[in-house]
Design an enzyme around this catalytic site. Structure first.
Site, PDB file in Angstrom:
ATOM      1  N   HIS A  75      -7.572  10.139  -1.696  1.00  0.00           N
ATOM      2  CA  HIS A  75      -6.623   9.963  -0.401  1.00  0.00           C
ATOM      3  C   HIS A  75      -6.895  10.538   0.568  1.00  0.00           C
ATOM      4  O   HIS A  75      -7.165  10.165   1.703  1.00  0.00           O
ATOM      5  CB  HIS A  75      -4.694  10.548  -0.573  1.00  0.00           C
ATOM      6  CG  HIS A  75      -3.931   9.944   0.582  1.00  0.00           C
ATOM      7  ND1 HIS A  75      -2.657  10.029  -0.047  1.00  0.00           N
ATOM      8  CD2 HIS A  75      -4.507   9.736   1.951  1.00  0.00           C
ATOM      9  CE1 HIS A  75      -2.187   9.056   1.260  1.00  0.00           C
ATOM     10  NE2 HIS A  75      -2.431   9.231   1.980  1.00  0.00           N
ATOM     11  N   LYS A 115      -2.231   5.978  -4.776  1.00  0.00           N
ATOM     12  CA  LYS A 115      -3.175   7.043  -4.048  1.00  0.00           C
ATOM     13  C   LYS A 115      -3.326   8.446  -4.636  1.00  0.00           C
ATOM     14  O   LYS A 115      -2.220   9.001  -4.742  1.00  0.00           O
ATOM     15  CB  LYS A 115      -3.701   7.441  -3.060  1.00  0.00           C
ATOM     16  CG  LYS A 115      -3.523   6.106  -1.789  1.00  0.00           C
ATOM     17  CD  LYS A 115      -3.666   6.450   0.252  1.00  0.00           C
ATOM     18  CE  LYS A 115      -3.543   4.749   0.481  1.00  0.00           C
ATOM     19  NZ  LYS A 115      -2.114   4.932   0.716  1.00  0.00           N
ATOM     20  N   ASP A 123       1.010  -1.480  -0.156  1.00  0.00           N
ATOM     21  CA  ASP A 123      -0.612   0.244  -0.004  1.00  0.00           C
ATOM     22  C   ASP A 123       1.127   1.485   0.207  1.00  0.00           C
ATOM     23  O   ASP A 123       1.491   1.821   0.844  1.00  0.00           O
ATOM     24  CB  ASP A 123      -0.474   0.057   1.129  1.00  0.00           C
ATOM     25  CG  ASP A 123      -1.755   1.354   1.531  1.00  0.00           C
ATOM     26  OD1 ASP A 123      -2.926   0.804   0.980  1.00  0.00           O
ATOM     27  OD2 ASP A 123      -1.686   2.279   1.660  1.00  0.00           O
TER      28      ASP A 123
END
Ligand code: A2P
Length: 274
Positions: free
Chosen positions: A110, A77, A47
């Site tokens: 985000h 993101k 991630d």
């Protein structure tokens, strides 16, 4: 090697219940070494985010590993300053280039930047339609943000990644996400390491012969929450995935659930300024 179980998302895509979080891994060599180690010991999800400035290393780690691209679930993101419809499409292209990949598994807004996050999500939806991402999602969205997104979306976000740790259990948001088929991912699942000394958790850890980090990660898993613990320490990277061979009892789960005090270590999505 431990197999990390996956959660089946609403479109059938399998997302591993545990991945490596790489926030604050800005030192390229340190980041790369942690990611390579994680893939080597069995992690199948990383991630990252444009903000973390390590998308290049994520791509590099995947290429250095012996794992096929399709077996790895990559999340990134769009950062706050790049939000809006066209801006998000452009930011995605930049991320894809840095990663050196042909597609991203999960792409997230985000933070819900006021006046922009709905358009940002619409762009994410377009990337999904164009098959450049396998899953559309959001991060740091409260219920009221999700409702605004639903009002304009053809496809609902399938993941919402939020701060979630024993002192911030997010019960209401989790229930809402469950009703709407949105998987929940916890960022800073260990409370940035700040809940590891908790007496209740320490006690449970001693009963089970596990570390407090493992007990917390197992608690998340039994609550059907996906986690992305961050560590640059090889032994911890390995330890954090060893949570699928033991179980917390109903009583231990209840004790963990009672630790909630709605305490954030990060920013509140209603009140951030970056
Ligand atoms: P380090 O990266 O130096 O190993 P979170 O994911 O909740 O933000 O927590 C990350 C923090 O917790 C980092 O400081 C990380 O340190 C530390 N950490 C991660 N895993 C463990 C573990 N198993 N035991 C102790 N600390 C850990």
């Amino acid at each position: 090697m431990t197999m990390i179980p996956s959660k089946t998302l609403t479109n059938g895509v399998e997302m591993p219940y545990l991945g490596l979080g790489v926030y604050k891994m800005t030192e390229p060599e340190v980041a790369l070494q942690a990611m390579v180690k994680a893939l080597e010991v069995g992690y199948r999800a990383i991630d990252t985010a444009a903000l973390y400035n390590n998308e290049t290393e994520v791509g590099e780690a995947i290429r250095q590993s012996n794992v096929a691209r399709e077996e790895i679930f990559v999340t990134t993101k769009v950062w706050n300053t790049d939000q809006g419809y066209d801006e998000t499409l452009r930011a995605f292209e930049t991320s894809l280039k840095k990663l050196g990949l042909e597609y991203v598994d999960l792409y997230l807004t985000h933070w819900p930047v006021e006046g922009k996050f709905v358009d940002t999500y619409r762009a994410i939806e377009r990337l999904y339609e164009e098959k450049l991402i396998r899953v559309p999602g959001v991060s740091n969205h409260h219920i009221h943000h999700l409702e605004k997104v639903f009002a304009k979306a053809n496809v609902k976000p399938m993941v919402n990644q939020v701060e979630l740790q024993p002192y911030l259990a997010q019960e209401e948001l989790r229930a809402f996400c469950k009703e709407n088929d949105i998987a929940v991912t916890a960022w800073s699942p260990l409370g940035q390491g700040r809940v590891l000394e908790d007496a209740v958790i320490t006690d449970i850890a001693q009963q089970l012969g596990k570390s407090t980090a493992q007990v917390i990660l197992r608690w998340h898993y039994q609550n059907d929450v996906i986690t992305i613990p961050k560590s640059v320490t090889p032994s911890r990277i390995e330890q954090n995935m060893q949570i699928f061979d033991f179980e917390l009892s109903a009583e231990q789960m209840e004790k963990m659930n009672q630790l909630n005090k709605n305490q954030r270590f990060g920013s509140d999505p209603d009140n951030f300024d970056f």
